[in-house]
Design a protein around this motif. Structure first.
Motif, short mmCIF file in Angstrom:
data_model
loop_
_atom_site.label_atom_id
_atom_site.label_comp_id
_atom_site.label_asym_id
_atom_site.label_seq_id
_atom_site.Cartn_x
_atom_site.Cartn_y
_atom_site.Cartn_z
N THR A 1 1.00 14.30 9.93
CA THR A 1 0.85 14.79 8.56
C THR A 1 -0.56 14.53 8.05
N SER A 2 -0.84 15.10 6.87
CA SER A 2 -2.15 14.88 6.27
C SER A 2 -2.34 13.41 5.89
N LYS B 1 -7.47 18.88 14.63
CA LYS B 1 -7.37 17.82 13.64
C LYS B 1 -7.93 18.31 12.30
N ILE C 1 -5.47 20.76 10.64
CA ILE C 1 -4.31 20.09 10.04
C ILE C 1 -4.72 19.37 8.76
N LYS C 2 -5.87 18.75 8.75
CA LYS C 2 -6.33 18.03 7.56
C LYS C 2 -6.61 18.97 6.39
N GLY D 1 -2.54 20.16 5.60
CA GLY D 1 -1.34 19.55 6.14
C GLY D 1 -0.74 20.38 7.25
N ASN D 2 0.36 19.89 7.81
CA ASN D 2 1.04 20.63 8.87
C ASN D 2 1.81 21.80 8.30
N GLU E 1 4.24 20.92 5.52
CA GLU E 1 3.57 20.53 4.27
C GLU E 1 3.06 21.75 3.53
#
Length: 341
Positions: A258-259, A296, A299-300, A303-304, A307
């Motif tokens: 997750t974030s 990475k 995702i950041k 979020g995923n 999210e």
């Protein structure tokens, strides 16, 4: 020739040349050189892609644009949002005006082959529905015989509507619209009895009304609408980048990345796929012209997948969509990412 005119001609030529380069299959190089991702989005559909009063774009599709920008450029803010209608979206992509189309578009045979687009995956499994005013007294789409129906031109909904009414021996009068905003205006003005589009779009439209409780989405879902981002056919590396960015967001949810915990997992995870996903081993990014932290960074950015869904269109938002088919495959849904190995 005056200097200003010459400069204008040179600038126009340069822009045309870069657009042609992107259209001919070197999109990654062009995006990196430009420093901005040109992302085709909806003209305005709350929850999916819409600007606020300050011109800041948010939504489910917007989040994917940001993820791709973060993967490629290392900065989720490096996006130019290009509003497109149902009629202009594919031309904008094929011409090189946009690098990526993230505009709740259905993956179909004709679009994939005849229009020479590559859909990189499905980010939302949907189906076409109908919305009516509660005071119309209709509880089923099969009660719409003879109705006037607002429908966006240049979309899959046109053929689906014709097929459904023919199969049920009903007639209708189409009210053609160019955008969701026009559809909302026509529907609210009483120009049509019903509005038809993807059920998610209906939920988003209803959420924007001052009186959403006075409008109902009928229970019938009359089609399959696998929605997803698209790129131009023929640029395989760019297709790989966008496809695996989508898979990275989906896989992150499956693996519990997750974030909030991504930095910690980058250091401590012993899961080999998480290590490869986050770039701590193997450097998968180097295979597609990106750095090791590409996924990475993606995702950041927001979020995923879970999210992003929850923040933009989920049950706790005004849109109020349940995960349903869009839950992870481990939870009985259809969302599935290819292995990171």
């Amino acid at each position: 020739m005056k200097k200003s005119a010459l400069f204008g001609s040179v600038t126009a030529f340069a822009l045309a040349a870069t657009g042609a380069m992107a259209a001919e299959g070197d999109t990654l190089k062009e995006v990196k050189a430009r420093g901005v991702l040109n992302c085709g989005v909806n003209t305005g559909l709350i929850g999916f892609a819409a600007p606020d009063a300050n011109g800041n774009w948010t939504g489910f599709d917007v989040a994917f644009c940001k993820a791709v920008a973060a993967a490629v450029l290392g900065d989720a803010t490096k996006v130019k949002y290009v509003p497109t209608t149902g009629q202009t979206r594919f031309t904008a992509l094929s011409s090189g005006e946009v690098d990526l189309l993230a505009r709740n578009s259905t993956w179909t045979f004709q679009r994939d082959t005849d229009l020479k687009l590559d859909f990189v995956g499905v980010n939302y499994f949907d189906g076409q529905g109908f919305m009516v005013r509660k005071d119309l007294g209709v509880s089923s789409a099969k009660e719409l015989d003879g109705a006037t129906i607002c429908i966006q031109t240049g979309t899959t909904t046109e053929l689906n509507l014709a097929d459904y009414f023919k199969a049920n021996n009903m007639t209708y009068q189409p009210v053609n619209i160019d955008s969701n905003a026009e559809g909302e205006q026509q529907y609210m003005a009483g120009a049509c009895d019903a509005y038809t589009t993807d059920a998610s779009g209906l939920a988003a439209t209803r959420a924007s009304f001052a009186d959403p409780e006075n409008h109902i989405i009928l229970p019938e879902i009359i089609s399959k609408e696998p929605l997803g981002p698209a790129v131009r056919h023929g640029d395989n590396n760019w297709g790989d980048i966008t496809r695996w960015t989508l898979y990275a967001l989906i896989a992150a949810e499956e693996y519990g990345v997750t974030s909030a915990n991504i930095e910690e997992l980058s250091k401590s995870s012993t899961n080999p796929e998480v290590q490869r996903l986050l770039g701590t081993t193997d450097n998968l990014g180097g295979m597609i012209g990106l750095d090791a932290a590409w996924a990475k960074n993606a995702i950041k950015a927001g979020g995923n997948y879970g999210e992003i869904f929850a923040a933009t269109i989920g049950e706790q938002t005004p849109i109020g969509l349940a995960r349903g088919l869009n839950a992870q495959w481990t939870q009985g849904g259809l969302m599935y990412a290819m292995p990171f190995r």
